[in-house]
Design an enzyme around this catalytic site. Structure first.
Site, PDB file in Angstrom:
ATOM      1  N   HIS A 124       0.982  -1.134   0.112  1.00  0.00           N
ATOM      2  CA  HIS A 124       0.032  -0.067   0.105  1.00  0.00           C
ATOM      3  C   HIS A 124       0.739   1.184   0.054  1.00  0.00           C
ATOM      4  CE1 HIS A 124      -3.655   2.521   0.199  1.00  0.00           C
ATOM      5  NE2 HIS A 124      -3.916   1.932   1.313  1.00  0.00           N
ATOM      6  N   ASP A 177      -7.304  -9.126 -18.809  1.00  0.00           N
ATOM      7  CA  ASP A 177      -7.262 -10.408 -19.623  1.00  0.00           C
ATOM      8  C   ASP A 177      -5.740 -10.570 -19.793  1.00  0.00           C
ATOM      9  OD1 ASP A 177      -7.449 -12.434 -21.304  1.00  0.00           O
ATOM     10  OD2 ASP A 177      -8.575 -11.204 -22.937  1.00  0.00           O
TER      11      ASP A 177
END
Length: 439
Positions: free
Chosen positions: A158, A366
């Site tokens: 993070h 994808d």
């Protein structure tokens, strides 16, 4: 299922280095102020793919992922480095961790009745690990199922990324995996622009507990439309879907907490906001790092009204847009960690964090075997609500983390269940014919 699901780690964990070395002039990368003030933990997401029924090409898919990750790291070069002194990333090309794993089950076994806690088995590390501030910044686990499906678990420090950046990174990685030339180059400008680092700041860990459970509630398009109509008012005639769903969950979690611990109780919420379009001049979506702020909303009212909660959310958001950025830069804190700790421990106040990542382009990622069947975030260990898009982009999945006592009441709240389905199968989506299977 008759037997517990198992995830077995096979093969050697590999360090994936950038395909081209980082130039000398980019070897020292400064964290921005906003990178510094987020907690030391990993952002996590798991993407599930059918694999197009190809059960014999796990090794080929794994190699494809590793090769394209190497290419992607040449652009996202800080992710292959290590943080030193809470101020700087040493871009030393040490690499990202890639773990190959195998699940002794089929993908449908996981998605038929998803278990948010079990999702952690598909991650290469603990979300709350302090190594997010000292060790590898990016860790990936590719888990292959007996049916040919793949789960791709990603943990990115993070300190380096918000949800927008994580989505951009995964989309770029997918483009490289497909051999596409459409992978955009990230823009690392936050530290040299509006958010220069403060070298006096020290890192802090997020506030976590052990008595927490995460459950999944899905609100489909038609139910959200009905909810928006119900919560609209003269003050907010067109509430957004996120405002409507947030108000509903806020009311129900507060009702549960007050039932368990009594009234009067103040209920306070924190909501993340993307600052990229709020700064002047606006930043592009591919500006990388943590470029987020938090706005607060709270209620002291004994009688909770959905329309009023929506108004409080709208006012909190508008107030932040007016002066939130200036306050953030002055206080150098998204939500002061000391104040947050006090809120969590305050017996007269409940504090809930909301994070909307429904615009995260998860279902467009994808890697060459189609778009994901389902995308989710594993369980957290403090009061937290994550809003994730459904696969059709029209609904919302609410991943709600509460202490066990509050969850026992919340999950049975009739007002919540009038609009939300509790943990439906991730194998099917609704359309005009009803629910249609996607496997």
């Amino acid at each position: 299922m008759d037997k517990p699901l198992e995830v077995e780690i096979k093969g050697t964990t590999e360090m994936i280095k950038p395909s081209s070395p980082t130039p000398d002039h980019l070897r020292n990368f400064n964290l921005s102020l906003l990178d510094q003030i987020v907690p030391v933990e990993y952002t996590a997401v798991v993407l599930f793919y059918t694999g197009n029924g190809d059960v014999n090409n796990a090794a080929k898919k794994s190699q494809r992922l590793k090769t394209s990750l190497s290419r992607t790291l040449s652009s996202f070069y800080p992710y292959a480095g290590r943080i030193k002194d809470h101020k700087t990333v040493e871009c030393n090309d040490n690499g990202a961790v890639f773990v190959e794993a195998y699940a002794d089950c089929c993908l449908s076994d996981i998605l038929h009745k998803p278990d948010q806690k079990f999702l952690r088995k598909f991650l290469p590390t603990e979300i709350e690990s302090p190594k997010a501030g000292t060790g590898p910044l990016l860790l990936v686990q590719a888990t292959f199922f007996k049916c040919g499906g793949v789960a791709l678990g990603n943990c990115l420090s993070h300190k380096m990324a918000d949800g927008n950046t994580t989505g951009f990174f995964l989309t770029s990685w997918g483009a490289n995996s497909r051999g596409s030339n459409k992978a955009l180059i990230p823009l690392f400008i936050a530290a040299s622009g509006l958010f220069p680092p403060d070298h006096s700041l020290a890192p802090y860990m997020d506030v976590i507990g052990s008595n927490f459970v995460t459950k999944r509630f899905v609100l489909y398009e038609s139910k959200i439309a009905a909810l928006r109509a119900k919560v609209s008012s003269a003050n907010v005639p067109k509430p957004t879907r996120v405002e409507a769903v947030t108000a509903l969950i806020w009311k129900c979690v507060t009702t549960a907490a007050r039932a368990n611990r009594g009234f009067p109780r103040v209920s306070q919420t924190s909501h993340s906001m993307n600052l990229r379009k709020m700064v002047v001049p606006p930043l592009p979506n591919y500006a990388a790092g943590n470029i987020i702020g938090d706005f607060l909303a709270q209620t002291k009212d004994k009688k909770l009204d959905l329309e009023d909660l929506v108004l409080k959310l709208r006012k909190g958001k508008e107030e932040f847009r007016k002066k939130g950025l200036q306050i953030l830069l002055k206080n150098k804190s998204l939500t002061n960690p000391e104040e947050l700790s006090n809120e969590v421990e305050n017996e007269h106040k409940d504090f809930y964090m909301f994070s909307d990542i429904s615009r995260f382009p998860a279902y467009e990622i994808d890697y060459g075997w189609g778009r994901p069947l389902w995308v989710s975030v594993p369980n957290y260990r403090h009061n937290m609500v994550m809003l994730v898009s459904t696969s059709d982009g029209l609904g919302l999945e609410a991943l709600v983390t509460l202490c066990q006592e509050d969850m026992a009441l919340f999950e049975h709240d009739p007002e919540l269940l009038a609009f939300a389905d509790y943990n439906p199968s991730a194998l099917s989506v609704p359309n005009h014919l009803g629910f249609v299977s996607r496997l």
